[in-house]
Design an enzyme around this catalytic site. Structure first.
Site, PDB file in Angstrom:
ATOM      1  N   GLU A 155      13.748  53.295  28.268  1.00 34.39           N
ATOM      2  CA  GLU A 155      14.123  53.732  26.918  1.00 34.39           C
ATOM      3  C   GLU A 155      13.251  54.931  26.619  1.00 34.39           C
ATOM      4  OE1 GLU A 155      14.341  54.895  23.631  1.00 34.39           O
ATOM      5  OE2 GLU A 155      13.164  53.212  22.883  1.00 34.39           O
TER       6      GLU A 155
ATOM      7  N   CYS B 239      11.888  57.377  18.035  1.00 36.99           N
ATOM      8  CA  CYS B 239      12.690  57.910  19.139  1.00 36.99           C
ATOM      9  C   CYS B 239      14.134  58.156  18.719  1.00 36.99           C
ATOM     10  CB  CYS B 239      12.635  56.983  20.341  1.00 36.99           C
ATOM     11  SG  CYS B 239      13.229  55.312  20.024  1.00 36.99           S
TER      12      CYS B 239
END
Length: 469
Positions: free
Chosen positions: A213, A247
């Site tokens: 990720e 993010c």
């Protein structure tokens, strides 16, 4: 800890894996629920550690912990259903067999966590790995080791005698690199795209599978029929909460020309009172402030102008007020790369279609958001993103049943939800013979006595299947 400690922790986790995987799903669920209860009871201590290490305000740290607990609870409740054996049709060639797909735990999972959400992000990953029947060696970020220790300590208090099930590995990059080479059965990494590439390269040496990720560069598109006030409020939150160190936060804003003036006015009203250190915290690392400054200076040096803020927004080390730039070319770093700070780049576009095209033009493909009165999930099919919010931002991150992850330079694999449990298991195909006929279906095709009728039946069935005209 340093590299020599890592094999010892992996060995301890390997020893504990047999007993942990032998537990029933109900038994693991009880242990994970006890962990959640202990984390809730330890809220004050954990929140204090998050605030001290990341610089975020107490309210943001509270929100982080609560969302993490929601993910932990959902995963513990649903793991048995997700991992349940599944019957499949055996077909004519093996009609006398029962065919089953069984999910098996991998063994030992290495988890490398980030510093921006040091409780929420690891909890979602750890829950999936543990609920699936794996043990874990968890390396928190070197910037937030105390928060990582708090998670592991709470697990031990909630489940005495569980040594080896959740081992914590505080340390710098050297320890993380060694974890990738230490013989774990999978590595789950959350962090930058650059570090993700290094993790993948290290794991490739031993063919250790990875779920990555990595960074995002998410766009918010404001269509012609958007609720401008709601879109501006969402843009302010999505771009500047936790100083933009999210993010899947908003980094690029594409607003349709028809509503651009109203939206810009609304966004400026939203951001005028916002101050770093009061409404959001400091930048966690000096390196991150350097990236923000570099992107801003480059953009302004190539024709960009400030809609909100200016160079005076850098008020003190790590303390940066909101920055919104416009007139920035699409090939500049502020647009192409992840800034991961309190900076958003706004561009006026013709319509939703152009916004979608520009949203899809960067290497990252983590999340995206669209504001439009007429849009629904159909617009998501046009966006190159692992997650999409329509008339909201970051909402997918708070829904425990939804998988989280991206594509392209944002990585691959998923955490959270059903996919986040399956990610830490492997599929085992099992056949059980029920009738004792002579030979199997495949070998009977080669038998002179069986060959003609069975072969003809199979060929006739396939010849009758015509594709679309």
């Amino acid at each position: 800890m340093t590299a020599p400690h890592v094999p010892l922790l992996v060995a301890r986790a390997r020893k504990a894996a047999e007993a942990w995987s032998a537990l029933t799903f109900r038994e693991r669920e009880r242990r994970l629920r006890r962990w959640g209860a202990e984390l809730a009871r330890s809220r004050a201590d954990i929140v204090a550690r998050i605030c001290r290490e990341t610089g975020k305000p107490t309210g943001d740290a509270d929100l982080e912990l609560v969302v993490g607990l929601e993910h932990l609870s959902w995963t513990a409740r649903h793991a048995e259903r997700v991992m349940r054996p599944r019957r499949v049709a055996p077909g004519l060639l093996a009609a006398e067999h029962r065919a089953i797909v069984v999910r098996r735990p991998l063994g030992v999972v290495g988890v490398i966590g980030p510093w921006n959400y040091p409780a929420l992000t690891p909890l979602g990953v750890l829950a999936g790995a543990l609920a699936a029947g794996n043990t874990v060696v968890f390396k928190p970020s070197e910037y937030t080791p105390d928060t990582g220790r708090a998670l592991a300590e709470a697990f031990e208090r909630a489940n005495p005698g569980s040594a080896g099930v959740l081992e914590v590995l505080p340390g710098a990059g050297e320890a993380g690199a060694e974890l990738c080479r230490a013989g774990t059965d999978k590595i789950a990494f959350t962090g930058s795209t650059r570090t993700g590439r290094s993790v993948m390269a290290a794991c490739a040496e031993s063919l250790t599978p990875v779920v990555l990720e990595c960074g995002g560069n998410d766009a918010l598109i404001v269509a012609e029929d958007a609720d401008v006030e709601a879109a501006a409020h969402a843009a302010a939150w999505g771009a500047f909460s936790h100083a933009g160190q999210t993010c899947a936060g908003v980094e690029r804003i594409y607003v349709a020309e028809a509503v651009s003036k109203a939206f810009v006015s609304a966004l400026i009203r939203e951001l005028n009172p916002v101050r770093a250190g009061e409404h959001y915290g400091r930048l966690t690392t000096p390196a991150q402030e350097a990236v923000v400054r570099q992107h801003v200076e480059d953009a302004v040096g190539h024709g960009g102008t400030f809609l909100v803020g200016g160079m005076g927004s850098f008020r003190a080390p790590g303390v940066v007020d909101p920055l919104v730039l416009t007139g920035v070319a699409e090939d500049r770093p502020a647009v192409r790369e992840e800034t991961f700070g309190p900076l958003a780049v706004l561009r006026v576009v013709r319509d939703l279609d152009e916004g979608v095209r520009l949203s899809n033009s960067v290497p990252q493909a983590l999340g995206a958001a669209v504001f439009s009165a007429s849009a629904d999930e159909g617009v998501a099919a046009r966006l190159r993103a692992g997650m999409v919010s329509v008339n909201g931002v970051l909402t997918f991150g708070g829904i425990a049943a939804l998988p989280f992850g991206g594509n392209g330079a944002s990585g691959f694999g998923r955490v959270h939800g059903e996919e986040g449990i399956r990610e830490f298991s492997s599929a085992q195909s099992v056949t059980v013979r029920r009738l004792c006929l002579t030979g199997s279906g495949v070998t009977r095709l080669r038998s002179p006595w069986w060959k003609r009728p069975l072969l003809r039946a199979l060929l006739r069935r396939h010849r009758s299947r015509r594709g679309p005209a």
